[in-house]
Scaffold this motif. Structure first.
Motif, PDB file in Angstrom:
ATOM      1  N   THR A   9      36.105   1.653  -1.103  1.00 56.29           N
ATOM      2  CA  THR A   9      35.960   3.063  -0.708  1.00 56.29           C
ATOM      3  C   THR A   9      37.321   3.726  -0.567  1.00 56.29           C
ATOM      4  OG1 THR A   9      33.977   2.458   0.522  1.00 56.29           O
ATOM      5  CG2 THR A   9      34.945   4.607   1.000  1.00 56.29           C
ATOM      6  N   ILE A  10      38.253   3.020   0.034  1.00 57.48           N
ATOM      7  CA  ILE A  10      39.582   3.592   0.262  1.00 57.48           C
ATOM      8  C   ILE A  10      40.409   3.590  -1.015  1.00 57.48           C
ATOM      9  CG2 ILE A  10      41.734   3.307   1.556  1.00 57.48           C
ATOM     10  CD1 ILE A  10      40.017   2.229   3.857  1.00 57.48           C
ATOM     11  N   SER A  11      40.243   2.569  -1.852  1.00 52.49           N
ATOM     12  CA  SER A  11      41.027   2.518  -3.084  1.00 52.49           C
ATOM     13  C   SER A  11      40.621   3.630  -4.043  1.00 52.49           C
ATOM     14  CB  SER A  11      40.909   1.157  -3.756  1.00 52.49           C
ATOM     15  OG  SER A  11      39.583   0.924  -4.175  1.00 52.49           O
ATOM     16  N   ASN A  12      39.384   4.106  -3.949  1.00 54.15           N
ATOM     17  CA  ASN A  12      38.953   5.221  -4.798  1.00 54.15           C
ATOM     18  C   ASN A  12      39.497   6.554  -4.307  1.00 54.15           C
ATOM     19  OD1 ASN A  12      37.512   3.533  -6.469  1.00 54.15           O
ATOM     20  ND2 ASN A  12      35.590   3.788  -5.336  1.00 54.15           N
ATOM     21  N   ASP A  13      39.724   6.680  -3.008  1.00 59.15           N
ATOM     22  CA  ASP A  13      40.199   7.944  -2.446  1.00 59.15           C
ATOM     23  C   ASP A  13      41.346   7.665  -1.476  1.00 59.15           C
ATOM     24  OD1 ASP A  13      40.448  10.586  -1.781  1.00 59.15           O
ATOM     25  OD2 ASP A  13      38.608  10.674  -0.575  1.00 59.15           O
ATOM     26  N   LYS A  14      42.568   7.800  -1.944  1.00 57.73           N
ATOM     27  CA  LYS A  14      43.765   7.483  -1.142  1.00 57.73           C
ATOM     28  C   LYS A  14      43.995   8.502  -0.020  1.00 57.73           C
ATOM     29  CE  LYS A  14      45.358   4.121  -3.905  1.00 57.73           C
ATOM     30  NZ  LYS A  14      44.203   3.802  -4.680  1.00 57.73           N
ATOM     31  N   ARG A  15      43.269   9.595  -0.054  1.00 57.97           N
ATOM     32  CA  ARG A  15      43.435  10.607   0.996  1.00 57.97           C
ATOM     33  C   ARG A  15      43.039  10.070   2.363  1.00 57.97           C
ATOM     34  NH1 ARG A  15      40.244  15.522  -1.564  1.00 57.97           N
ATOM     35  NH2 ARG A  15      38.904  13.760  -2.022  1.00 57.97           N
ATOM     36  N   ILE A  16      42.191   9.059   2.395  1.00 58.94           N
ATOM     37  CA  ILE A  16      41.787   8.462   3.673  1.00 58.94           C
ATOM     38  C   ILE A  16      42.998   7.800   4.333  1.00 58.94           C
ATOM     39  CG2 ILE A  16      40.337   6.700   4.755  1.00 58.94           C
ATOM     40  CD1 ILE A  16      38.281   7.253   2.518  1.00 58.94           C
ATOM     41  N   VAL A  17      43.774   7.041   3.554  1.00 56.70           N
ATOM     42  CA  VAL A  17      44.974   6.393   4.093  1.00 56.70           C
ATOM     43  C   VAL A  17      45.989   7.449   4.518  1.00 56.70           C
ATOM     44  CG1 VAL A  17      46.900   4.854   3.563  1.00 56.70           C
ATOM     45  CG2 VAL A  17      44.616   4.321   2.712  1.00 56.70           C
ATOM     46  N   PHE A  18      46.155   8.479   3.689  1.00 53.91           N
ATOM     47  CA  PHE A  18      47.071   9.556   4.035  1.00 53.91           C
ATOM     48  C   PHE A  18      46.639  10.232   5.333  1.00 53.91           C
ATOM     49  CE2 PHE A  18      48.327  14.037   3.928  1.00 53.91           C
ATOM     50  CZ  PHE A  18      49.692  13.888   3.853  1.00 53.91           C
ATOM     51  N   GLY A  19      45.332  10.488   5.475  1.00 56.42           N
ATOM     52  CA  GLY A  19      44.814  11.110   6.699  1.00 56.42           C
ATOM     53  C   GLY A  19      45.036  10.239   7.922  1.00 56.42           C
ATOM     54  N   ALA A  20      44.828   8.933   7.765  1.00 55.98           N
ATOM     55  CA  ALA A  20      45.051   8.020   8.887  1.00 55.98           C
ATOM     56  C   ALA A  20      46.526   8.011   9.288  1.00 55.98           C
ATOM     57  CB  ALA A  20      44.587   6.617   8.526  1.00 55.98           C
ATOM     58  N   CYS A  21      47.424   7.992   8.297  1.00 53.78           N
ATOM     59  CA  CYS A  21      48.866   8.031   8.598  1.00 53.78           C
ATOM     60  C   CYS A  21      49.246   9.353   9.257  1.00 53.78           C
ATOM     61  CB  CYS A  21      49.679   7.819   7.326  1.00 53.78           C
ATOM     62  SG  CYS A  21      49.567   6.140   6.685  1.00 53.78           S
ATOM     63  N   LEU A  22      48.644  10.448   8.815  1.00 50.09           N
ATOM     64  CA  LEU A  22      48.908  11.751   9.420  1.00 50.09           C
ATOM     65  C   LEU A  22      48.452  11.772  10.877  1.00 50.09           C
ATOM     66  CD1 LEU A  22      49.790  14.735   9.082  1.00 50.09           C
ATOM     67  CD2 LEU A  22      47.412  15.211   8.481  1.00 50.09           C
ATOM     68  N   VAL A  23      47.263  11.250  11.137  1.00 51.25           N
ATOM     69  CA  VAL A  23      46.748  11.208  12.514  1.00 51.25           C
ATOM     70  C   VAL A  23      47.660  10.354  13.398  1.00 51.25           C
ATOM     71  CG1 VAL A  23      44.849  10.355  13.948  1.00 51.25           C
ATOM     72  CG2 VAL A  23      44.363  11.708  11.911  1.00 51.25           C
ATOM     73  N   LEU A  24      48.092   9.200  12.902  1.00 54.18           N
ATOM     74  CA  LEU A  24      48.985   8.342  13.684  1.00 54.18           C
ATOM     75  C   LEU A  24      50.332   9.014  13.929  1.00 54.18           C
ATOM     76  CD1 LEU A  24      48.195   4.847  12.154  1.00 54.18           C
ATOM     77  CD2 LEU A  24      47.650   5.653  14.456  1.00 54.18           C
ATOM     78  N   SER A  25      50.831   9.744  12.937  1.00 54.36           N
ATOM     79  CA  SER A  25      52.104  10.459  13.121  1.00 54.36           C
ATOM     80  C   SER A  25      51.973  11.558  14.173  1.00 54.36           C
ATOM     81  CB  SER A  25      52.567  11.076  11.800  1.00 54.36           C
ATOM     82  OG  SER A  25      52.871  10.084  10.877  1.00 54.36           O
ATOM     83  N   LEU A  26      50.883  12.300  14.117  1.00 52.08           N
ATOM     84  CA  LEU A  26      50.659  13.350  15.111  1.00 52.08           C
ATOM     85  C   LEU A  26      50.475  12.751  16.511  1.00 52.08           C
ATOM     86  CD1 LEU A  26      48.296  15.732  13.114  1.00 52.08           C
ATOM     87  CD2 LEU A  26      50.730  16.062  13.635  1.00 52.08           C
ATOM     88  N   LEU A  27      49.768  11.633  16.593  1.00 53.10           N
ATOM     89  CA  LEU A  27      49.589  10.951  17.874  1.00 53.10           C
ATOM     90  C   LEU A  27      50.936  10.484  18.421  1.00 53.10           C
ATOM     91  CD1 LEU A  27      47.645   9.774  20.019  1.00 53.10           C
ATOM     92  CD2 LEU A  27      47.610   7.690  18.628  1.00 53.10           C
ATOM     93  N   GLY A  28      51.776   9.932  17.553  1.00 52.56           N
ATOM     94  CA  GLY A  28      53.103   9.488  17.971  1.00 52.56           C
ATOM     95  C   GLY A  28      53.960  10.637  18.461  1.00 52.56           C
ATOM     96  N   THR A  29      53.905  11.772  17.764  1.00 54.47           N
ATOM     97  CA  THR A  29      54.662  12.954  18.184  1.00 54.47           C
ATOM     98  C   THR A  29      54.185  13.455  19.538  1.00 54.47           C
ATOM     99  OG1 THR A  29      54.960  13.574  15.875  1.00 54.47           O
ATOM    100  CG2 THR A  29      55.308  15.301  17.510  1.00 54.47           C
ATOM    101  N   PHE A  30      52.870  13.503  19.725  1.00 59.05           N
ATOM    102  CA  PHE A  30      52.301  13.951  20.998  1.00 59.05           C
ATOM    103  C   PHE A  30      52.717  13.028  22.140  1.00 59.05           C
ATOM    104  CE2 PHE A  30      48.771  13.529  24.042  1.00 59.05           C
ATOM    105  CZ  PHE A  30      48.799  14.802  24.583  1.00 59.05           C
ATOM    106  N   LEU A  31      52.594  11.716  21.931  1.00 57.99           N
ATOM    107  CA  LEU A  31      52.954  10.758  22.982  1.00 57.99           C
ATOM    108  C   LEU A  31      54.449  10.780  23.277  1.00 57.99           C
ATOM    109  CD1 LEU A  31      50.666   7.755  22.019  1.00 57.99           C
ATOM    110  CD2 LEU A  31      50.375   9.367  23.907  1.00 57.99           C
ATOM    111  N   CYS A  32      55.264  10.993  22.255  1.00 56.83           N
ATOM    112  CA  CYS A  32      56.714  11.084  22.454  1.00 56.83           C
ATOM    113  C   CYS A  32      57.057  12.296  23.317  1.00 56.83           C
ATOM    114  CB  CYS A  32      57.417  11.161  21.101  1.00 56.83           C
ATOM    115  SG  CYS A  32      59.200  11.228  21.215  1.00 56.83           S
ATOM    116  N   ASN A  33      56.426  13.421  23.036  1.00 56.99           N
ATOM    117  CA  ASN A  33      56.674  14.623  23.842  1.00 56.99           C
ATOM    118  C   ASN A  33      56.209  14.427  25.284  1.00 56.99           C
ATOM    119  OD1 ASN A  33      57.902  16.153  21.853  1.00 56.99           O
ATOM    120  ND2 ASN A  33      55.956  16.906  21.075  1.00 56.99           N
ATOM    121  N   ARG A  34      55.072  13.773  25.472  1.00 56.53           N
ATOM    122  CA  ARG A  34      54.590  13.495  26.825  1.00 56.53           C
ATOM    123  C   ARG A  34      55.557  12.582  27.576  1.00 56.53           C
ATOM    124  NH1 ARG A  34      49.143  14.712  28.549  1.00 56.53           N
ATOM    125  NH2 ARG A  34      49.907  13.436  30.244  1.00 56.53           N
TER     126      ARG A  34
END
Length: 100
Positions: A34-59
């Protein structure tokens, strides 16, 4: 130097472990059909983790500054200007007044 030399290796390794786990997980997910057919899922997961990291860093920064402000009783911006931590930041008129 932000991290003392005596603790540098331990601190750097604690940050390296989660990064390697995330990288291995993302690479293993590429073998899921499922993921190999649509790489946007991995990109979305990395984006969510990056945003979470930014939020936690600011906190973390806000919590650390609040703790320091209560101990010192002063303005942290003034302390940052005097210590040179804001040298690379674009100069703001209020910060220039504090530094003088």
């Amino acid at each position: 130097q932000v991290i003392p030399e005596s603790h540098r290796a331990n601190v750097m390794n604690w940050f390296r472990v989660p990064m390697n786990v995330i990288t291995c997980g993302a690479l293993l997910c590429l073998h899921v059909e499922t993921i190999s057919n649509d790489k946007r899922i991995v990109f979305g997961a990395c984006l969510v983790l990056s945003l979470l990291g930014t939020f936690l860093c600011n906190r973390f920064i806000l919590a650390f500054r609040d703790e320091n402000a209560s101990k010192k009783g002063g303005i942290d911006i003034e302390n940052d200007v005097k210590s040179g931590l804001l040298d690379d930041v674009i100069k703001h008129p209020k910060l220039e007044e504090v530094g003088e």
